[in-house]
Design a protein around this motif. Structure first.
Motif, PDB file in Angstrom:
ATOM      1  N   GLU A   3     -17.823  46.327   0.359  1.00 23.46           N
ATOM      2  CA  GLU A   3     -19.089  45.518   0.632  1.00 23.46           C
ATOM      3  C   GLU A   3     -19.356  45.594   1.913  1.00 23.46           C
ATOM      4  O   GLU A   3     -18.847  46.184   2.670  1.00 23.46           O
ATOM      5  N   ARG A  20     -19.822  38.515 -10.625  1.00 24.91           N
ATOM      6  CA  ARG A  20     -18.653  38.823  -9.820  1.00 24.91           C
ATOM      7  C   ARG A  20     -18.534  37.950  -8.828  1.00 24.91           C
ATOM      8  O   ARG A  20     -19.722  37.806  -8.276  1.00 24.91           O
ATOM      9  N   TRP A  21     -17.452  37.669  -8.204  1.00 25.06           N
ATOM     10  CA  TRP A  21     -17.317  36.552  -7.317  1.00 25.06           C
ATOM     11  C   TRP A  21     -16.221  37.189  -6.419  1.00 25.06           C
ATOM     12  O   TRP A  21     -15.362  37.787  -6.542  1.00 25.06           O
ATOM     13  N   ASP A  22     -16.415  36.817  -5.053  1.00 27.17           N
ATOM     14  CA  ASP A  22     -15.594  37.218  -4.125  1.00 27.17           C
ATOM     15  C   ASP A  22     -14.389  36.201  -3.936  1.00 27.17           C
ATOM     16  O   ASP A  22     -13.223  36.210  -3.885  1.00 27.17           O
ATOM     17  N   LYS A  41     -10.264  35.869 -11.656  1.00 27.10           N
ATOM     18  CA  LYS A  41      -9.601  37.191 -11.328  1.00 27.10           C
ATOM     19  C   LYS A  41     -10.071  38.328 -12.082  1.00 27.10           C
ATOM     20  O   LYS A  41     -10.334  39.465 -11.387  1.00 27.10           O
ATOM     21  N   LYS A  42     -10.517  38.183 -13.164  1.00 25.81           N
ATOM     22  CA  LYS A  42     -11.186  39.246 -14.101  1.00 25.81           C
ATOM     23  C   LYS A  42     -12.337  39.604 -13.478  1.00 25.81           C
ATOM     24  O   LYS A  42     -13.130  40.677 -13.531  1.00 25.81           O
ATOM     25  N   ALA A  43     -13.043  38.387 -12.750  1.00 24.74           N
ATOM     26  CA  ALA A  43     -14.633  38.550 -12.373  1.00 24.74           C
ATOM     27  C   ALA A  43     -14.296  39.337 -10.984  1.00 24.74           C
ATOM     28  O   ALA A  43     -15.256  39.225  -9.978  1.00 24.74           O
ATOM     29  N   GLY A  44     -13.187  39.553 -10.437  1.00 26.07           N
ATOM     30  CA  GLY A  44     -12.948  40.519  -9.077  1.00 26.07           C
ATOM     31  C   GLY A  44     -12.707  39.149  -8.151  1.00 26.07           C
ATOM     32  O   GLY A  44     -12.669  39.608  -6.648  1.00 26.07           O
ATOM     33  N   ALA A  45     -12.245  37.885  -8.190  1.00 23.30           N
ATOM     34  CA  ALA A  45     -12.289  36.758  -7.226  1.00 23.30           C
ATOM     35  C   ALA A  45     -10.946  36.705  -6.789  1.00 23.30           C
ATOM     36  O   ALA A  45     -10.092  36.668  -7.651  1.00 23.30           O
ATOM     37  N   THR A  46     -10.873  36.205  -5.651  1.00 20.77           N
ATOM     38  CA  THR A  46      -9.463  35.314  -4.903  1.00 20.77           C
ATOM     39  C   THR A  46      -9.769  34.148  -5.248  1.00 20.77           C
ATOM     40  O   THR A  46     -10.761  33.234  -5.104  1.00 20.77           O
TER      41      THR A  46
END
Length: 244
Positions: A2, A69-71, A101-106
């Motif tokens: 990022e 996607r999310w952080d 988590k699949k969306a890339g998030a914590t």
């Protein structure tokens, strides 16, 4: 990777414990006041009284998790859910957390406080969210424990509204201090003692928000809130729990 100044993309799933006093905006203003490089850009799905089960059945947050996607993704169940229906909290929290988590998030679990009349339920809230954290490798945001610490740091502070459930502005300020501590891995000490008071839900398009003048948290209460947040996070894991 990022960009250094890219916003933190956060999907916040919860209910009135989040939208009273506009907790998401308060957190964002804290980050701006601190001069953080990455400031929260929050998309909120906040429905009065909603359970995680209801959010799953409504479908909108599921679509948001599947399509974007999310952080970070914040999960907050109904205040009584982890006490009365702990298996439901874990079941539907796991569904949403797995998608996050699949969306890339914590995944951040917003550990809420007990009702004013039943302080003995505080450990149950922590235990249920802890079980969910273990199941999906999530991070606890120990707002409830920070409220308990705030009672020692500033006994005169009024955290509950008249209903003995919802947060006053200082209660939400404590919550924002804990979220800041977890997100940025440093204490909120010295940050602008200010919160925005919104008593209705500006996140619901069908409900006109009832906004009252902003509330300035006194410096002594702000400092106490920062200390309470620090105490709570030091006694709670701040990194994602390992899957077992």
């Amino acid at each position: 990777m990022e960009a250094a100044h890219a916003p933190l993309r956060i999907l916040w799933i919860g209910n009135s414990y989040s939208f009273y006093n506009d907790l998401p905006r308060t957190l964002t203003m804290m980050a701006m006041a601190a001069g953080e490089n990455r400031v929260p850009a929050i998309t909120a799905a906040l429905v009065p009284g909603e359970f995680l089960r209801g959010h799953v059945l409504r479908g909108d947050v599921v679509r948001a998790l599947e399509q974007q996607r999310w952080d970070y993704v914040v999960l907050q169940d109904n205040s009584l859910g982890p006490i009365q229906l702990p298996d439901s909290t874990v079941k539907y929290g796991t569904m949403l957390g797995t998608l996050a988590k699949k969306a890339g998030a914590t995944v951040l679990l917003y550990v809420t406080w007990p009702r004013q009349a039943t302080p003995q339920t505080a450990p149950v809230l922590v235990a249920t969210y802890g079980k969910l954290a273990d199941a999906i490798g999530a991070t606890l945001v120990p707002v409830g424990p920070a409220w308990m610490a705030m009672r020692e740091e500033s006994p005169s502070s009024v955290l509950y509204m008249e209903d003995g459930s919802h947060p006053t502005p200082i209660g939400s300020y404590v919550a924002a201090s804990v979220f800041y501590r977890v997100l940025y891995n440093k204490p909120a000490t010295g940050l602008l003692p200010h919160t925005f008071k919104t008593t209705d839900n500006r996140y619901q398009r069908t409900v006109p928000p009832a906004v009252v003048p902003s509330y300035v948290v006194p410096a002594n209460e702000a400092s106490a809130a920062h200390r309470a947040a620090e105490r709570a996070t030091r006694s709670t894991p701040q990194t994602p729990r390992e899957l077992r």
